[in-house]
Scaffold this active site. Structure first.
Site, PDB file in Angstrom:
ATOM      1  N   TRP A 328       0.840  -1.117   0.057  1.00 54.56           N
ATOM      2  CA  TRP A 328      -0.092  -0.055   0.166  1.00 54.56           C
ATOM      3  C   TRP A 328       0.946   1.317   0.093  1.00 54.56           C
ATOM      4  O   TRP A 328       0.352   2.296  -0.218  1.00 54.56           O
ATOM      5  CB  TRP A 328      -1.006  -0.015   1.225  1.00 54.56           C
ATOM      6  CG  TRP A 328      -0.256   0.210   2.474  1.00 54.56           C
ATOM      7  CD1 TRP A 328       0.629  -0.522   2.844  1.00 54.56           C
ATOM      8  CD2 TRP A 328      -0.748   0.945   3.500  1.00 54.56           C
ATOM      9  NE1 TRP A 328       0.855   0.141   4.344  1.00 54.56           N
ATOM     10  CE2 TRP A 328      -0.073   0.850   4.769  1.00 54.56           C
ATOM     11  CE3 TRP A 328      -1.901   1.954   3.793  1.00 54.56           C
ATOM     12  CZ2 TRP A 328       0.123   1.538   5.871  1.00 54.56           C
ATOM     13  CZ3 TRP A 328      -1.997   2.545   4.900  1.00 54.56           C
ATOM     14  CH2 TRP A 328      -1.116   2.434   5.936  1.00 54.56           C
ATOM     15  N   ASP A 329       2.152   1.045   0.217  1.00 54.91           N
ATOM     16  CA  ASP A 329       3.064   2.153   0.155  1.00 54.91           C
ATOM     17  C   ASP A 329       2.893   3.123  -0.892  1.00 54.91           C
ATOM     18  O   ASP A 329       3.058   4.251  -0.927  1.00 54.91           O
ATOM     19  CB  ASP A 329       4.414   1.650   0.362  1.00 54.91           C
ATOM     20  CG  ASP A 329       4.852   0.713   1.613  1.00 54.91           C
ATOM     21  OD1 ASP A 329       3.965   0.189   1.886  1.00 54.91           O
ATOM     22  OD2 ASP A 329       5.813   0.716   1.932  1.00 54.91           O
ATOM     23  N   GLU A 470       0.839  -3.094  12.671  1.00 56.80           N
ATOM     24  CA  GLU A 470       0.731  -4.662  12.568  1.00 56.80           C
ATOM     25  C   GLU A 470       1.286  -5.322  13.637  1.00 56.80           C
ATOM     26  O   GLU A 470       1.315  -6.523  13.569  1.00 56.80           O
ATOM     27  CB  GLU A 470       1.853  -4.627  11.413  1.00 56.80           C
ATOM     28  CG  GLU A 470       1.611  -4.253   9.837  1.00 56.80           C
ATOM     29  CD  GLU A 470       2.787  -4.327   8.941  1.00 56.80           C
ATOM     30  OE1 GLU A 470       3.823  -4.439   9.493  1.00 56.80           O
ATOM     31  OE2 GLU A 470       2.379  -4.746   7.798  1.00 56.80           O
ATOM     32  N   LYS A 586       2.863  -0.036  16.163  1.00 58.64           N
ATOM     33  CA  LYS A 586       4.080   0.038  15.366  1.00 58.64           C
ATOM     34  C   LYS A 586       4.135   1.186  14.538  1.00 58.64           C
ATOM     35  O   LYS A 586       5.055   1.864  14.601  1.00 58.64           O
ATOM     36  CB  LYS A 586       4.066  -0.879  14.373  1.00 58.64           C
ATOM     37  CG  LYS A 586       5.128  -1.387  13.524  1.00 58.64           C
ATOM     38  CD  LYS A 586       5.144  -2.362  12.555  1.00 58.64           C
ATOM     39  CE  LYS A 586       6.097  -2.247  11.517  1.00 58.64           C
ATOM     40  NZ  LYS A 586       6.127  -3.537  10.493  1.00 58.64           N
ATOM     41  N   GLN A 587       2.947   1.544  14.177  1.00 55.75           N
ATOM     42  CA  GLN A 587       2.968   3.060  13.295  1.00 55.75           C
ATOM     43  C   GLN A 587       1.489   3.396  13.418  1.00 55.75           C
ATOM     44  O   GLN A 587       0.869   3.094  13.900  1.00 55.75           O
ATOM     45  CB  GLN A 587       3.425   2.403  11.692  1.00 55.75           C
ATOM     46  CG  GLN A 587       2.223   1.328  11.193  1.00 55.75           C
ATOM     47  CD  GLN A 587       2.781   0.801  10.053  1.00 55.75           C
ATOM     48  OE1 GLN A 587       3.287  -0.488  10.229  1.00 55.75           O
ATOM     49  NE2 GLN A 587       2.517   1.287   8.810  1.00 55.75           N
TER      50      GLN A 587
HETATM   51  O1  IFM Z   1       3.494  -1.403   4.034  1.00 56.50           O
HETATM   52  C1  IFM Z   1       4.345  -1.360   5.255  1.00 56.50           C
HETATM   53  C2  IFM Z   1       3.954  -1.839   6.372  1.00 56.50           C
HETATM   54  O2  IFM Z   1       2.866  -0.913   6.523  1.00 56.50           O
HETATM   55  C3  IFM Z   1       4.580  -1.902   7.424  1.00 56.50           C
HETATM   56  N1  IFM Z   1       5.796  -2.961   7.180  1.00 56.50           N
HETATM   57  C4  IFM Z   1       6.347  -2.560   6.157  1.00 56.50           C
HETATM   58  C5  IFM Z   1       5.564  -2.539   4.913  1.00 56.50           C
HETATM   59  C6  IFM Z   1       6.548  -2.168   3.471  1.00 56.50           C
HETATM   60  O3  IFM Z   1       7.010  -0.914   3.772  1.00 56.50           O
END
Ligand code: IFM
Length: 742
Positions: A328-329, A470, A586-587
């Site tokens: 999705w990046d 994640e 995580k994010q």
């Molecule tokens: O798409 C990301 C995900 O959100 C977090 N782990 C790494 C992936 C690739 O950058």
């Protein structure tokens, strides 16, 4: 306006930096990425020419993109003795990237018993011809000496899950070196050819062993004279058509003295044309301007300009990590840069998703859903490279069951969002008629089939998912996922109500829908689902739960959780991860949601959630910081945004990014962070947005920035944008949106 320094220069040699410089000094042209390594480096130092969109699989290993046989391989012998790094300590060494023009160079001086020998070299992936690499290698001595330069093709390539070539044939034909490598899985070919030209008397022979083919160029030096070797190399694969082998030979055969200079001039002009649109000028903050334009450089290196249907891997063209797969990046972090600076590339990225719809339909079917469930880690044909065991446990060395592939259902919504942003920003709806409508419709059907209705409530829910964070797997009602699903359902309903959705096999989607009960029925179903889909709301303190039950998890600091690690490479998520049972994420997750749908929240709610979630975010993904930066801008707080913006912009300039997920190496460049830095600058600080088909700006410049200047494409017009901070006599920003061309 101050002239920016467009160079990264490192003096001195540090063996510990080999891997990170490979990323930092990367050059590329979208077809291939050349890691920033020295000519004498081999697979031991992760030298690689990474190819876009060409994959191979060996045995049970992960399928990954190919590294081509390396045509830059060159090393030096003086009086029969090798002079090469890291084996032979240099007297002086410098390594430079001119990121205005995508040229990587080095200068190394070694001391020999007879005096100093110096080599100066540079190389680049030609922006004017995606198949071409050019290199110049010059030797100068302070003495009369016997010099030997070995330069050729090194087919002993770096692989993570290789070797990918079952057969490698190396041959010389009329001075052209030719490597023909055959892949394991599909028997595809990679062709690498090269020619060198020298402007001095020498003896040239060919030296070959099973994996390398080299010109051996021997000459005697005059003190202080420069001996220059120029090389043109070409890389083709079967993906380039049936003529690939012939074209690879032809591309270098016409090589002649002076070709390097002409090629370099054209290449630099092509880069200048890109910068004429993409450069962002910032008055008052040289560090930010440097880091931002460096981020833009990386996005330019990986932009697929040579085709009309290809996307970008999560680690760009820096190697095989993350399986060279598309996440999705691309749609959520990189796309806006291309929308604003090269709409044709944005279309190419989305065309890849349209063309991989069959893979997404198949994946949905396999999981028992309808519609299109896109690959979490997409390779050719939409094949999902994500495995059920995507992390290796550091303690047992065993694969860990992860659910990224099964449960990150938000991926399909990212694609719909990307398509709609393309249409709204460019005003070009050809993407919809070329398959975009169908993607949107199928994604809506996917979310429709995911919905769960509780018997006691008129409400739909989405259960058992992973949101952007994640570390928490298999959660219910992740706010981001639900809101994105609602957006997809609403979008599809609106499009269905507006017009027919053409189907790629020629059948009109309205008719197809008709056979299942009528398109109006589907539009109605999507509309009703969107309306009743549960979206978590702020509680009485203003905080929105990331997912059901999140606030009941252990509320503990990041330091405390980090302190519980038994091994620094340990994975924080999954069933037993240190973060899984805590509120440490995580994010950016809720922050991503609020950033995309600010209209749903009052500013003060967004601010409260920023303050709640940011201290609980480990930023274990390079995708995280920019979302907090952009949300802070939406809360009118650019100074709070600023360090998060810098973190994104510096992702590939600084050390310290995560290189391991369990025992899996994940190092490489960070194009999503680069795209996030661009979005923060343009959409956050300059505050650019589209409203009802009009380009608008609501700036929030950080405190040291007095002015921003840049160009953007919108609705098929190129605009020159200038945003100026108010002076003492003014109350508001001055924004000029000046049309340059139509
Ligand atoms: O798409 C990301 C995900 O959100 C977090 N782990 C790494 C992936 C690739 O950058």
């Amino acid at each position: 306006m101050k002239v920016m320094n467009w160079r990264i220069e490192r003096t001195g040699y540090d063996q510990n930096q080999i891997t990170s410089y490979g990323n930092r000094f990367l050059t590329g042209n979208g077809y291939m990425g050349i890691r920033g390594t020295l000519e004498e480096y081999t697979k031991e130092q992760l030298a690689a020419v990474n190819l876009a969109g060409v994959y191979d699989r060996v045995g049970q290993g992960w399928r990954e993109p190919l590294n081509a046989p390396n045509p830059l391989y060159t090393c030096l012998k003086v009086d029969g003795e090798y002079y090469r790094l890291p084996d032979k300590e240099a007297k002086k060494h410098s390594f430079t990237l001119d990121f205005r023009h995508g040229i990587c160079s080095r200068k190394t001086v070694w001391h020999t018993l007879r005096g100093d020998v110096c080599i100066e070299s540079e190389h680049f992936a030609d922006l004017c011809d995606p198949h071409i690499i050019r290199m110049k290698y010059a030797v100068k001595t302070k003495f009369h000496g016997d010099i030997e330069v070995l330069t050729g093709i090194d087919a002993d390539v770096w692989d993570i899950n290789g070797p990918h070539y079952d057969e490698i044939s190396l041959q010389e034909e009329d001075n052209t070196l030719i490597a023909r490598a055959t892949t394991h899985e599909k028997g595809d070919h990679v062709y690498v050819t090269e020619q060198v030209t020298v402007d001095f008397p020498c003896e040239m022979k060919t030296k070959s062993d099973p994996l390398t083919l080299q010109h051996r160029i021997c000459f005697v030096t005059e003190p202080e004279r420069e001996y220059c070797i120029e090389k043109t190399a070409a890389v083709y694969t079967d993906h380039d058509g049936t003529q690939a082998e012939f074209l690879a030979g032809e591309a270098v055969r016409a090589d002649h003295a002076g070709a390097y200079q002409t090629g370099k001039r054209r290449h630099c002009e092509a880069w200048e044309r890109l910068w004429a649109v993409a450069e962002v000028q910032i008055t008052g903050d040289d560090e930010a301007m440097y880091a931002l334009n460096y981020s833009i450089y990386h996005l330019q290196c990986i932009a697929p300009r040579h085709t009309d249907s290809l996307s970008i891997a999560a680690r760009g063209l820096s190697g095989q990590t993350y399986k060279g797969a598309v996440f999705w990046d691309t749609e959520m972090f990189m796309l806006d840069f291309f929308l604003y600076t090269q709409p044709a590339v944005a279309k190419t990225l989305l065309k890849y998703r349209i063309d991989t719809l069959p893979g997404a339909l198949q994946k949905a079917k396999e999981y028992g859903y309808q519609g299109a469930f896109y690959a979490w880690e997409s390779q050719e044909g939409g094949y999902d490279a994500c495995t059920d065991y995507n992390v290796t446990d550091v303690f047992t060395g065993r694969p860990m069951r992860t659910y990224f592939k099964d449960k990150q259902v938000h991926i399909s919504a990212a694609i719909v969002s990307g398509i709609m942003r393309y249409v709204n920003t460019t005003g070009d709806d050809s993407l919809l008629t070329e398959g975009g409508y169908e993607v949107i419709y199928e994604c809506a059907r996917f979310y429709y089939s995911l919905l769960t209705k509780r018997v006691d409530r008129e409400q739909y829910e989405i259960l058992d998912v992973i949101g952007p964070d994640e570390y928490h797997e298999r959660v219910n009602n992740n706010g981001y996922t639900n809101r994105m699903a609602k957006y997809v359902l609403e979008t599809a309903a609106a499009l269905l109500a507006y017009q027919a959705i053409p189907h790629r096999d020629g059948v009109n989607r309205q008719e197809t829908a008709g056979s299942e009960g009528g398109w109006q029925m589907w539009a109605g179903r999507f509309e009703e689902a969107a309306e009743k889909l549960y979206i978590p709301q702020p509680d009485k303190t203003g905080i929105v739960e990331q997912f059901d039950g999140y606030r009941k998890l252990e509320d503990v600091s990041i330091e405390e959780v980090r302190g519980r690690l038994l091994n620094e490479k340990e994975y924080w998520g999954g069933a037993y991860g240190v973060a899984s049972h805590t509120q440490i994420i995580k994010q950016a997750d809720v922050a991503t949601w609020m950033n995309l749908f600010p209209q749903d929240f009052a500013k003060q709610i967004m601010e409260r959630n920023w303050n709640y979630y940011e201290p609980r975010t480990e930023h274990g993904s390079s995708l995280s910081a920019c979302m907090y930066a952009m949300l802070a801008c939406k809360c009118d707080n650019p100074d709070k945004a600023y360090p998060f913006f810098l973190k994104s912009a510096n992702a590939d300039l600084s050390d310290g990014g995560k290189e391991w997920a369990g025992l899996v190496y994940i190092g490489g460049t960070h194009p999503a962070a680069a795209g996030g830095a661009y979005m923060t600058a343009i959409e956050g600080f300059a505050g650019i947005y589209m409203e009802n088909g009009e380009l608008k700006a609501e700036p929030h410049l950080p405190k040291n920035w007095s002015e921003m200047r840049f160009h953007i494409w919108a609705l098929e017009e190129l605009y020159e944008v200038c945003v100026k901070r108010p002076d003492e006599l003014q109350t508001s920003y001055t924004v000029t949106l000046h049309k340059v061309s139509g």
